[in-house]
Structure formats: C-alpha cells, structure tokens
Design a protein around this motif. Structure first.
Motif, short mmCIF file in Angstrom:
data_model
loop_
_atom_site.label_atom_id
_atom_site.label_comp_id
_atom_site.label_asym_id
_atom_site.label_seq_id
_atom_site.Cartn_x
_atom_site.Cartn_y
_atom_site.Cartn_z
N ARG A 50 0.29 -0.44 -0.35
CA ARG A 50 0.11 0.27 0.04
C ARG A 50 0.92 1.30 0.11
O ARG A 50 2.18 0.96 0.91
CB ARG A 50 -0.74 -0.14 1.58
CG ARG A 50 -1.60 -1.36 1.07
CD ARG A 50 -2.58 -1.19 2.72
NE ARG A 50 -3.39 -1.90 3.23
CZ ARG A 50 -4.35 -2.24 4.24
NH1 ARG A 50 -3.78 -1.46 4.59
NH2 ARG A 50 -4.80 -3.64 3.76
N GLU A 76 2.28 4.54 0.99
CA GLU A 76 1.60 5.20 2.99
C GLU A 76 2.16 5.99 2.80
O GLU A 76 3.13 6.81 2.13
CB GLU A 76 1.92 4.15 3.56
CG GLU A 76 1.21 2.74 3.51
CD GLU A 76 -0.28 2.62 4.05
OE1 GLU A 76 -0.65 3.56 4.89
OE2 GLU A 76 -1.06 1.35 4.49
N HIS A 92 3.75 2.59 9.94
CA HIS A 92 3.09 2.39 8.47
C HIS A 92 3.97 1.47 7.70
O HIS A 92 4.91 2.03 7.43
CB HIS A 92 2.21 3.11 8.34
CG HIS A 92 0.70 3.75 8.46
ND1 HIS A 92 0.58 3.91 9.28
CD2 HIS A 92 -0.53 3.08 7.76
CE1 HIS A 92 -0.92 4.16 9.19
NE2 HIS A 92 -1.05 3.30 8.51
N LEU A 93 4.52 -0.10 6.78
CA LEU A 93 4.86 0.36 5.42
C LEU A 93 4.48 0.00 4.15
O LEU A 93 3.78 0.08 4.20
CB LEU A 93 5.81 -0.56 5.88
CG LEU A 93 6.71 -1.61 7.28
CD1 LEU A 93 6.15 -3.44 7.84
CD2 LEU A 93 8.10 -0.72 7.10
N MET A 151 1.00 -9.20 5.89
CA MET A 151 -0.61 -9.96 6.55
C MET A 151 -0.57 -11.27 6.66
O MET A 151 -0.12 -12.47 5.30
CB MET A 151 -1.48 -8.67 5.49
CG MET A 151 -3.01 -9.24 6.56
SD MET A 151 -3.80 -7.77 6.21
CE MET A 151 -3.57 -7.45 4.96
N GLU A 188 -3.20 -0.30 15.95
CA GLU A 188 -3.30 -1.64 15.16
C GLU A 188 -3.07 -2.68 15.12
O GLU A 188 -2.74 -2.22 14.39
CB GLU A 188 -4.47 -0.96 14.40
CG GLU A 188 -5.68 -1.50 13.84
CD GLU A 188 -6.65 -1.59 12.85
OE1 GLU A 188 -7.15 -0.21 12.64
OE2 GLU A 188 -5.93 -2.03 11.17
N LEU A 189 -3.49 -3.75 15.65
CA LEU A 189 -2.81 -5.27 15.29
C LEU A 189 -3.52 -5.68 14.52
O LEU A 189 -2.81 -6.65 13.52
CB LEU A 189 -2.56 -5.50 16.75
CG LEU A 189 -1.69 -5.41 17.44
CD1 LEU A 189 -1.57 -6.68 18.68
CD2 LEU A 189 -0.17 -5.49 17.04
N SER A 212 -7.62 -6.07 12.36
CA SER A 212 -9.16 -5.58 12.06
C SER A 212 -9.53 -7.25 11.72
O SER A 212 -9.08 -7.96 11.11
CB SER A 212 -9.51 -4.55 10.98
OG SER A 212 -9.02 -3.58 10.99
N GLY A 234 -0.88 -7.63 10.98
CA GLY A 234 -0.33 -7.13 10.27
C GLY A 234 1.65 -7.78 11.05
O GLY A 234 2.02 -7.82 12.34
N ARG A 289 4.15 -5.22 12.21
CA ARG A 289 3.14 -4.51 13.64
C ARG A 289 2.70 -5.93 15.10
O ARG A 289 3.41 -5.28 16.53
CB ARG A 289 1.97 -4.32 13.37
CG ARG A 289 1.81 -2.93 12.69
CD ARG A 289 0.34 -2.26 12.71
NE ARG A 289 0.77 -1.48 11.35
CZ ARG A 289 -0.33 -0.65 11.16
NH1 ARG A 289 -1.43 -0.67 11.72
NH2 ARG A 289 -0.88 -0.03 10.30
P1 ATP Z 1 -4.58 1.70 9.67
O1 ATP Z 1 -5.58 2.79 9.91
O2 ATP Z 1 -2.72 1.64 10.94
O3 ATP Z 1 -3.16 2.75 8.41
P2 ATP Z 1 -6.14 -0.58 8.06
O4 ATP Z 1 -6.96 -0.63 9.12
O5 ATP Z 1 -5.45 0.13 7.23
O6 ATP Z 1 -5.01 0.24 8.84
P3 ATP Z 1 -6.39 -2.91 7.24
O7 ATP Z 1 -7.00 -2.56 6.16
O8 ATP Z 1 -7.07 -3.49 8.87
O9 ATP Z 1 -5.28 -1.58 7.88
O10 ATP Z 1 -5.42 -4.14 7.32
C1 ATP Z 1 -4.90 -5.06 8.08
C2 ATP Z 1 -3.95 -4.75 9.57
O11 ATP Z 1 -2.82 -4.71 8.43
C3 ATP Z 1 -3.86 -4.05 10.31
O12 ATP Z 1 -4.39 -4.11 11.13
C4 ATP Z 1 -2.05 -3.75 10.70
O13 ATP Z 1 -2.02 -4.92 11.12
C5 ATP Z 1 -1.71 -4.20 9.24
N1 ATP Z 1 -1.41 -3.40 8.23
C6 ATP Z 1 -2.43 -2.53 7.18
N2 ATP Z 1 -1.54 -1.57 6.55
C7 ATP Z 1 -0.63 -2.20 6.91
C8 ATP Z 1 0.93 -1.18 6.37
N3 ATP Z 1 1.06 0.16 5.51
N4 ATP Z 1 1.55 -1.68 7.10
C9 ATP Z 1 2.25 -2.10 8.59
N5 ATP Z 1 1.28 -3.06 8.34
C10 ATP Z 1 -0.04 -2.77 8.19
#
Ligand code: ATP
Ligand code: 9VF
Ligand code: MG
Length: 275
Positions: A151, A153, A159-160, A165, A217-218, A220, A244, A247
């Motif tokens: 993604r 970011e 965020h990476l 995942m 957030e670990l 969703s 993630g 994370r």
């Molecule tokens: P955030 O709101 O923190 O950007 P998200 O709600 O968009 O995250 P989800 O789509 O719910 O992320 O993705 C599920 C999980 O994947 C997240 O809870 C997180 O642990 C991980 N994750 C999502 N985006 C990233 C990222 N850019 N870098 C690292 N881990 C990520």
C-alpha cells in the motif's frame, strides 16, 4: 534533589547514528547521558556486533520468517488450511471489495500494467477460495494466507509500503463473534503479545473488531456476513481477521519504528547492520 542538567547535545547526524544503533533494552537516554559520542557509539557497536554473532551461533532465523512459521503452525493446529496465492492480482478485485476509485485505499494501490496490481490485502483471493472450497470440503471451511501486501503510505512509524499480512477466516458453522474473540485471544496468547479489543468502523466491512496494542492497531477482525459477500459467491456466515506481522514484531520487541522488523537490507532482526 535537583535534576541532572543535560550535559551533551549531539549533532543531528550523531543523534541519527546513535538512534540507529540503539535498541529498546539499552539503558542509555540520549537526552541525559554524559557520555560523549565516540564512547557511546563504540559501546553500542560492540553490543550489536555481539548480538549478531550470538544469532549466527545459536538461532540463524530471521524474526519475520520465524513469526510466519510460528503463525502457520498455530493456525494449522487449529484446523486452518494454508494458502499461498499470487501477490499480483487483478485490479478489478479492488473495486469488487467495495473500494471505489475515489476511496482512500484505492489511491494507495500499486498498479502494474495489464490491469493488475500488487495486492493491498489477502481477502479477495480468500473469498474465492471460500466459495470454491465450500463445494468440496466439509463445513466449516477454515483457511489462511500469510504473505506480502503493498500500500502507498505517507505516515511513519507503524506503516510500511511493503508489509506482511496474515488473514485467517472460517466460513459456516461456529462463525460467531464469541468464537472469533476466543481465537484472537488464543492467537495473541500464543504469540505472547498484550492486546485489547475495540469496536471500529471501516468502509470495506462496516463494523470491525479491532485488536489494539497501546495506540497501535494490530488487527481488524470481522464477523460476517456482509453485503458484498454476494459479489464473491459467498452465502454463509463467516469470521476473519487480518494482522500485520511487522506490527506484531514492533509490539513484541518494543521497536520505535516498524522498519526494524520489516524486509530490509539495513536491519537484521531489529539490529542495524552498518557496524
Ligand atoms: P491503519 O488504519 O493502521 O492504516 P488499516 O485499518 O488500513 O490500518 P487493515 O486494512 O485493517 O489496515 O489491515 C489489517 C492489518 O494489516 C492492520 O491491522 C495492520 O496490522 C496491518 N497493516 C495494514 N496496513 C499496514 C501497513 N501499511 N504497514 C504495516 N502493517 C499494515
Ligand atoms: C477481516 C483486514 C472477506 C470472508 C475472505 C475474510 C476477513 C480482515 C480485514 C484486511 C481487509 N476480513 N486488510 O475477511 O478476514 O480485507 O481489509 Si473474507
Ligand atoms: Mg483496520
């Protein structure tokens, strides 16, 4: 007692060098230490070299790869079947996930040619597997995948753009919120990571069960069914969660920045390699 006056102020480049070398177990406070730069740098370099030598001697495992293996073993032991699908997916899956072109997540997609993209999540292909395996396997169908997601970011320490995942999901009997919360608890207890559960909202699924560690957030997690299921040929209740891995490493090792636990040429198991 009077507070100790700050004795040293490091230059920005010295500070950045020391911060790269420092790990959370180090006792030094860069704002309060009275050691000079050269001394502190040499102490930290010696420690990091020793830790890398210990790893080379004793374990030789990369923490991200090891975490993936541990999570796989856990989920397989809980009856989930391991999937490995392509990292390149049709762009059309993004829209079918309910993420329209003007949505934030749509702007975060790395698109390639031929209407393909780097997957930003694992859910689309897991949906397809659920629909197909439901015609083959006994109910409930339990599957998971672990692998790279991408993604675009902009914001920093959690965020990476390239992360890993795990998404596990169960469809059919027993797909209740109670079972989801129990599985999340077993998962995080197995990993030895503190967490709390919070309700949240997201545009893809509506209500989510978010797993938090401090303010990070670990995961969703979701209790289905949701309206878009019909677009994926899924018509049974389901539960699922996406975590993630970097994370999880950040939480477990108290990393200041998520980069320490990521795919990297600069950090090996959280340790800076330019020593
Ligand atoms: P955030 O709101 O923190 O950007 P998200 O709600 O968009 O995250 P989800 O789509 O719910 O992320 O993705 C599920 C999980 O994947 C997240 O809870 C997180 O642990 C991980 N994750 C999502 N985006 C990233 C990222 N850019 N870098 C690292 N881990 C990520
Ligand atoms: C929760 C995180 C849609 C039945 C194949 C499984 C889930 C995971 C949310 C992820 C996402 N969803 N990044 O679905 O487990 O898809 O936003 Si399914
Ligand atoms: Mg989320």
């Amino acid at each position: 007692s009077e507070s100790k006056p700050s004795k040293k102020s490091f230059s920005p480049s010295q500070l950045s060098r020391l911060e790269s070398l420092l790990v959370s177990d180090d006792e030094f406070d860069l704002e309060k230490t009275d050691m000079d730069f050269a001394k502190l740098e040499s102490v930290l370099v010696a420690r990091r070299k020793q830790e890398l030598c210990d790893m080379y001697e004793n374990s030789r495992e990369h923490m991200l790869a090891k975490l993936e293996r541990d999570i796989s073993a856990f989920l397989i032991s809980k009856g989930f079947t391991e999937i490995k699908s392509s990292i390149l997916i049709p762009e059309e899956y993004i829209i079918r996930m309910g993420i329209d072109r003007d949505e934030e997540l749509s702007k975060q997609i790395f698109r390639t040619d031929d209407n393909m993209c780097l997957r930003p999540m694992l859910a689309p292909v897991l949906y397809n597997y659920l629909a197909r395996f439901d015609k083959i396997l006994p109910d409930p169908v339990k599957i998971f995948e672990i692998g790279p997601c991408y993604r675009k970011e902009s914001d920093g320490s959690s965020h990476l753009e390239e992360f890993t995942m795990v998404n596990f999901c169960q469809m059919g009997e027993g797909s209740t919120r109670e079972n989801l919360v129990k599985l999340l608890d077993e998962f995080l207890t197995y990993l030895g990571i503190d967490y709390r559960i919070e309700g949240d909202e997201c545009m893809v699924y509506g209500a989510t069960v978010d797993v938090m560690h401090g303010d990070m957030e670990l995961s969703s997690a979701v209790v289905g069914p949701v309206p878009m299921d019909i677009d994926w040929g899924v018509s049974k209740p389901w539960i699922g969660a996406g975590f993630g891995l970097e994370r999880l490493l950040k939480a477990r090792h108290k990393f200041k920045n998520i980069k320490r636990g990521s795919r990297s040429e600069f950090y090996y198991n959280g340790i800076y390699t330019k020593l």
